[in-house]
Design a protein around this motif. Structure first.
Motif, PDB file in Angstrom:
ATOM      1  N   SER A 209       8.850 -12.870  -7.334  1.00  0.00           N
ATOM      2  CA  SER A 209       9.130 -12.025  -6.176  1.00  0.00           C
ATOM      3  C   SER A 209      10.180 -12.668  -5.275  1.00  0.00           C
ATOM      4  O   SER A 209       9.982 -13.775  -4.749  1.00  0.00           O
ATOM      5  CB  SER A 209       7.848 -11.796  -5.375  1.00  0.00           C
ATOM      6  N   THR A 212       8.705 -13.242  -1.723  1.00  0.00           N
ATOM      7  CA  THR A 212       7.996 -14.512  -1.571  1.00  0.00           C
ATOM      8  C   THR A 212       8.984 -15.660  -1.434  1.00  0.00           C
ATOM      9  O   THR A 212       8.836 -16.530  -0.562  1.00  0.00           O
ATOM     10  CB  THR A 212       7.090 -14.760  -2.782  1.00  0.00           C
ATOM     11  N   ALA A 236       6.669  -7.712   4.299  1.00  0.00           N
ATOM     12  CA  ALA A 236       5.566  -7.694   3.337  1.00  0.00           C
ATOM     13  C   ALA A 236       4.807  -6.377   3.386  1.00  0.00           C
ATOM     14  O   ALA A 236       4.431  -5.814   2.351  1.00  0.00           O
ATOM     15  CB  ALA A 236       4.627  -8.866   3.613  1.00  0.00           C
ATOM     16  N   ARG A 237       4.583  -5.875   4.611  1.00  0.00           N
ATOM     17  CA  ARG A 237       3.859  -4.602   4.729  1.00  0.00           C
ATOM     18  C   ARG A 237       4.667  -3.444   4.138  1.00  0.00           C
ATOM     19  O   ARG A 237       4.103  -2.530   3.527  1.00  0.00           O
ATOM     20  CB  ARG A 237       3.539  -4.318   6.201  1.00  0.00           C
ATOM     21  N   GLU A 240       6.473  -3.113  -1.726  1.00  0.00           N
ATOM     22  CA  GLU A 240       5.437  -2.824  -2.722  1.00  0.00           C
ATOM     23  C   GLU A 240       5.234  -4.007  -3.660  1.00  0.00           C
ATOM     24  O   GLU A 240       4.552  -3.881  -4.681  1.00  0.00           O
ATOM     25  CB  GLU A 240       5.814  -1.573  -3.518  1.00  0.00           C
ATOM     26  N   ASP A 241       5.831  -5.158  -3.322  1.00  0.00           N
ATOM     27  CA  ASP A 241       5.746  -6.306  -4.227  1.00  0.00           C
ATOM     28  C   ASP A 241       4.311  -6.775  -4.446  1.00  0.00           C
ATOM     29  O   ASP A 241       3.926  -7.115  -5.571  1.00  0.00           O
ATOM     30  CB  ASP A 241       6.592  -7.466  -3.694  1.00  0.00           C
ATOM     31  N   THR A 242       3.504  -6.811  -3.378  1.00  0.00           N
ATOM     32  CA  THR A 242       2.129  -7.277  -3.546  1.00  0.00           C
ATOM     33  C   THR A 242       1.348  -6.358  -4.467  1.00  0.00           C
ATOM     34  O   THR A 242       0.650  -6.815  -5.393  1.00  0.00           O
ATOM     35  CB  THR A 242       1.421  -7.384  -2.187  1.00  0.00           C
ATOM     36  N   GLY A 245       2.580  -6.904  -7.977  1.00  0.00           N
ATOM     37  CA  GLY A 245       2.143  -8.175  -8.533  1.00  0.00           C
ATOM     38  C   GLY A 245       0.691  -8.156  -8.957  1.00  0.00           C
ATOM     39  O   GLY A 245       0.341  -8.652 -10.039  1.00  0.00           O
ATOM     40  N   VAL A 246      -0.161  -7.572  -8.136  1.00  0.00           N
ATOM     41  CA  VAL A 246      -1.586  -7.484  -8.473  1.00  0.00           C
ATOM     42  C   VAL A 246      -1.795  -6.585  -9.681  1.00  0.00           C
ATOM     43  O   VAL A 246      -2.549  -6.923 -10.612  1.00  0.00           O
ATOM     44  CB  VAL A 246      -2.389  -6.966  -7.263  1.00  0.00           C
ATOM     45  N   PHE A 257       9.180  -6.676  -9.686  1.00  0.00           N
ATOM     46  CA  PHE A 257       9.311  -6.725  -8.243  1.00  0.00           C
ATOM     47  C   PHE A 257      10.603  -6.035  -7.808  1.00  0.00           C
ATOM     48  O   PHE A 257      11.652  -6.218  -8.420  1.00  0.00           O
ATOM     49  CB  PHE A 257       9.322  -8.180  -7.762  1.00  0.00           C
TER      50      PHE A 257
END
Length: 264
Positions: A209, A212, A236-237, A240-242, A245-246, A257
């Motif tokens: 990412s 990150t 971060a909010r 959509e990377d988080t 990633g999940v 990412f």
């Protein structure tokens, strides 16, 4: 690491090759062990600006042509410009600061001599991978030059005050083993394996990412403006990377990412 597209020519300069998400900038002045001329120092910030905004570039590798990283500043240029050569020193500091501020991960791939201005550039990179036999030195004391305060602080932050003083006071060269032991270098490889290792590692970085990486790079730098913490929280909010990633982890697939520095 891919071989640079342009081959070293008779005129000193900075060569550029972009492949597989990695921009490789090669310092090329083989007649003088890749010493940086004033024109080369002055050209580097503009080159970096273009690469920073290029979405095809996710990682930057800085290296040298013909088995040498960089033997420092071109001393003949200092003599021609007069005692102290304010123009050259200012250009070197601007180039170093531009490299340190580059918003994507940077790696110095070092062979041979990494001395003076060459060590200044390598220290401005995020990471340094070296081939066995590489030699490092910070040599302004040989010339009676006052090393820039910003460069001194960066060196101290990298290797600690004792090693920084050893290098600056003595202008002595150290080998790859001592460079690794003191933190000046992150990895040492047999010479025939340096390119392979750098290529493997840049591929890893390019797959991660950028959100990150960009936030971590800014948080790790000294003098962080507290408002930048809020900036990255907003990024971060909005990103959509988080979620990606999940989802990729749970589905057992590589993550895709989407965030890029140009979006931030």
């Amino acid at each position: 690491m891919p071989e640079p597209g342009p081959k070293p020519g008779p005129q000193p300069g900075l060569l550029l090759d972009i492949a597989d998400g990695t921009a490789t900038v090669t310092i090329s002045n083989p007649a003088k062990r890749n010493a940086m001329t004033t024109q080369m120092w002055e050209a580097l910030p503009g080159l970096l600006d273009g690469l920073a905004s290029d979405p095809a570039v996710r990682v930057l590798v800085l290296t040298g042509a013909d088995g040498t990283f960089c033997a420092g500043a071109d001393i003949s240029g200092l003599r021609e410009a007069g005692s102290g050569s304010a123009r050259t020193q200012d250009a070197a500091v601007r180039a170093e600061e531009a490299l340190a501020a580059f918003p994507k991960p940077t790696i110095a791939a070092v062979r041979g001599f990494c001395v003076g201005g060459g060590c200044q550039l390598a220290a401005a990179c995020d990471l340094r991978f070296a081939a066995e036999g590489a030699r490092f030195g910070v040599t302004p004391a040989r010339l009676g030059i006052v090393y820039a305060a910003s460069s001194t602080r960066r060196l101290v932050g990298l290797v600690g005050p004792a090693t920084a003083k050893y290098l600056l006071f003595s202008a002595e060269l150290i080998d790859h083993e001592r460079a690794l032991r003191t933190g000046l270098v992150d990895e040492v490889l047999p010479d025939g394996q340096l390119d392979k290792r750098v290529a493997e590692f840049t591929a890893v970085l390019a797959s991660r990412s950028q959100l990150t990486q960009a936030a971590a790079k800014e948080f790790a730098a000294p003098g962080l403006d507290p408002s930048r913490i809020e900036h990255w929280e907003r990024q971060a909010r909005a990103s959509e990377d988080t979620a990606e990633g999940v989802a990729a982890f749970l589905e057992g697939r590589p993550a895709r990412f989407a965030w890029s520095p140009t979006a931030g």
